[in-house]
Write an enzyme that holds these catalytic residues in place. Structure first.
Site, mmCIF file in Angstrom:
data_model
loop_
_atom_site.group_PDB
_atom_site.id
_atom_site.type_symbol
_atom_site.label_atom_id
_atom_site.label_comp_id
_atom_site.label_asym_id
_atom_site.label_seq_id
_atom_site.Cartn_x
_atom_site.Cartn_y
_atom_site.Cartn_z
ATOM 1 N N LYS A 192 -21.701 -18.733 -9.338
ATOM 2 C CA LYS A 192 -20.854 -18.791 -10.628
ATOM 3 C C LYS A 192 -19.374 -18.400 -10.409
ATOM 4 O O LYS A 192 -18.412 -18.693 -10.862
ATOM 5 C CB LYS A 192 -21.408 -17.741 -11.618
ATOM 6 C CG LYS A 192 -20.866 -17.343 -12.959
ATOM 7 C CD LYS A 192 -20.236 -18.809 -13.745
ATOM 8 C CE LYS A 192 -21.592 -19.589 -14.023
ATOM 9 N NZ LYS A 192 -22.439 -19.108 -15.125
ATOM 10 N N ASP B 126 -28.114 -14.360 -16.672
ATOM 11 C CA ASP B 126 -29.408 -14.401 -16.201
ATOM 12 C C ASP B 126 -29.967 -12.860 -16.463
ATOM 13 O O ASP B 126 -30.680 -12.454 -15.373
ATOM 14 C CB ASP B 126 -29.417 -14.773 -14.713
ATOM 15 C CG ASP B 126 -29.143 -16.042 -14.322
ATOM 16 O OD1 ASP B 126 -29.039 -16.766 -15.343
ATOM 17 O OD2 ASP B 126 -28.802 -16.549 -13.356
ATOM 18 N N TYR C 120 0.695 -1.161 0.026
ATOM 19 C CA TYR C 120 0.214 -0.075 -0.066
ATOM 20 C C TYR C 120 0.799 1.172 -0.080
ATOM 21 O O TYR C 120 1.854 1.216 -0.752
ATOM 22 C CB TYR C 120 -1.068 0.041 1.008
ATOM 23 C CG TYR C 120 -2.170 0.933 1.099
ATOM 24 C CD1 TYR C 120 -2.822 0.958 -0.105
ATOM 25 C CD2 TYR C 120 -2.410 1.712 1.988
ATOM 26 C CE1 TYR C 120 -3.677 2.096 -0.269
ATOM 27 C CE2 TYR C 120 -3.181 2.822 1.828
ATOM 28 C CZ TYR C 120 -4.027 2.783 0.657
ATOM 29 O OH TYR C 120 -5.018 3.738 0.644
#
Length: 301
Positions: free
Chosen positions: A103, A146, A48
């Site tokens: 998924k 979908d 970071y």
């Protein structure tokens, strides 16, 4: 061993009962974890601030370096509006989230690809397209999932045209690719030729429309294709196809069925070498007497 009907029904209920219990227990299926080595908090200076500024400056000079310095190239967005989830229909973005997480789990477990479930709270295809386009800098690919038809066709075409990363609609291209592979296997076993076979389609949603397109491109003769939706066989004289909503169906009605065959879905099975069924789930949707009328060595998907 042979199971009774009651035993089979009991076994079929088991995953449903376990799904509710285990989804609540784990509170979903996916999480985010670091892939880099963190030995102690001093490593944050590398991963970071201040160290992270250097790869940022490199990417600013050459945006393609995002594929080298970040996980962009191995991260997929699984995006839906929840309007056509599995066999459940329009259940909304929140209710579609378990499927999208599922998924993402498949991407990771089967392919080692990181995926993020994104459920958009809009049914407007233009807002959907704009949102996905704005998300593309963070991802290496977009998996659409979908989405109700006919807008799913427009959304896919527009995003593939405008986005710099691959865009894929699983219900269209994924299903079609698997169906073509299955058909090739069946043709090899039966000795039939793709240009000669008669093919039926029960259902005219995204999955079957995409399968029709890929099968024609692979050599199936459109004249040998018969399609039925919930109202019956597609043919040019169907008056309900004049609505702009059914533009895809109207095109398919002109392209296929030159004999002008009409009637119910049972017609697509008669003498068919292969039939693809993507319609509502449940027993007796496809009747055994229909299957009995298919050609010798027929394939039923």
């Amino acid at each position: 061993m042979d199971l009774t009907k009651d035993e089979m029904l009991e076994r079929a209920k088991k995953p449903v009962e376990e799904a509710v219990k285990l989804h609540r227990y784990y509170q979903g299926k996916m999480q985010t974890v670091p892939k880099c080595c963190i030995r102690d908090v001093s490593d944050f200076a590398i991963w970071y601030t201040p160290g992270v500024a250097e790869p940022c400056k490199e990417i600013k000079k050459n945006p393609d370096l995002a594929y080298e310095f970040t996980n962009k190239g191995n991260t997929i967005a699984v995006v839906t509006d929840g309007t056509r989830v599995l066999g459940l229909g329009d259940i909304g973005p929140e209710a579609g989230l378990p499927v999208m997480e599922g998924k993402c789990m498949l991407f990771k477990y089967l392919g080692g690809v990181d995926a993020v479930a994104i459920c958009l709270d809009t049914k407007d295809p233009y807002k959907f397209i704009e949102t996905v386009k704005n998300l593309t800098p963070a991802f290496g690919g977009i998996n659409l999932e979908d989405i109700a038809q006919p807008k799913c066709f427009y959304i896919l075409d527009e995003l593939r045209k405008d986005c710099k990363i691959p865009v894929w609609h699983d219900d269209q291209q994924g299903t079609a690719a698997v169906n073509l592979a299955g058909l090739y296997g069946g043709l090899k076993i039966t000795g039939k030729r793709i240009e000669d076979i008669k093919v039926g389609f029960f259902g005219c949603g995204a999955a079957n429309v995409a399968t029709i397109r890929i099968l024609i491109s692979a050599g199936v003769d459109p004249k040998n294709i018969l399609i039925a939706d919930s109202r019956g066989v597609l043919h040019p004289d169907r008056t309900d196809l004049e609505d702009v909503k059914y533009d895809v169906k109207r095109h398919l009605a002109q392209l296929t069925n030159p004999q002008g065959i009409s009637g119910g879905p049972e017609k697509v099975f008669e003498d068919a070498d292969a039939v693809f069924c993507y319609t509502k789930p449940g027993p007796d949707v496809v009747k055994k007497e229909w299957v009995a009328k298919m050609a010798k060595d027929a394939m039923l998907f």
